[in-house]
Design an enzyme around this catalytic site. Sequence first.
Site: not given
Length: 380
Positions: A123, A153, A261, A332, A335, A359
Amino acid sequence: MSGFRLSGEQREYVRWVREVAGGLPSAGGRPGRVDRALIRSLGERGLLRGLFGPGEPPADAAAMRLCLLRETIAQLSTDAETALALQGLGSYPILQSGSPELVRRWIPAVISGEAVAAFALTEAGAGSDAAALQLRAERDGDAWVLTGEKLWISNAPDADIYTVFARTTPDAGARGVTAFAVAGASAGLSGEPLDMLSPHPIGRLVFDGVRVGAEAVLGEVDRGFAVAMRTLDLFRPSVGAFAVGMAQAALDATLTHVRERQVYGAPLAAQQAVAHRVADMATELEAARLLVYTAATAYDDGAEPDQQPRRSAMAKLYATEAAQRIIDGCVQLHGAAALRRGHPLEHLYRDVRALRIYEGASEVQRSIIARNLIGREYTR
């Protein structure tokens, strides 16, 4: 593969889940609303059956099986994983504490994906503090009348069945709360969706004199907090498993990225700072997985049940915090590309944040652990 030794049956289950979940449709429908087509697909493929123990209802849930299910699906689709998990969280109190009639009415429909379930505890002024719940349930003959609101909810306001926690005895704290099964179509029940960072269905519910019969009570009157805690003790390790699956997906993508990369004429992985960061993330991920598996196995074995709240809280706390760090680290290393809308890591980055709140927030998990270790009389 984890250092935790899965049984042959468990490995076969993971293989089956990966194969079946790999063909799930992409999430559709409106963001922030229940995706019924996806839930029905989960049911048709038998994946919702994994929320509960083998066999027909009312078989009990198996925590380790649930963790393997959620971890595996999370690596493929966080939308599908979330839809599946919310079905379990909302319906397990009915399976656990409902009458045979309630179980027959709702659990098969939840498993098939025809009925959408929701867990309505929080609530505006009461989350994990059940003593602060204000939604009232007042006796009216053999029935109960519910008046008040629920907030944050999941699956609201679109669910077909809600597990609702309401105050039945004023000024009785957690001992004066009762759990009810409330149909979404009940007269006087309304609500609205909330626009959240992650597009999962979350909403507000308004109970304007919602009338339910005595058969809607789950468990005993004024003992609803125990219903909630038994459900959360089961599902908290599996929230950790969800986090582990998300972090694994991010790490897998990052391993491919740093190998491919090119930076200054060499793979990004050739830089020691990058290689060491990947090593640290993989180590943290393995530790999280082991903690989740240990908590789930202890739950299934029934070992030292008084310690289970602590184990579940540790698994949820460590795995969700670790996943946040791991996914952030993976972003990170990717990039700017990882921040572009639609990139898999952008999706994971948004989705992982909520796991440290729902939870029971991380701070609540620390309090549970401390109370279990030190004693309730020493902690607040």
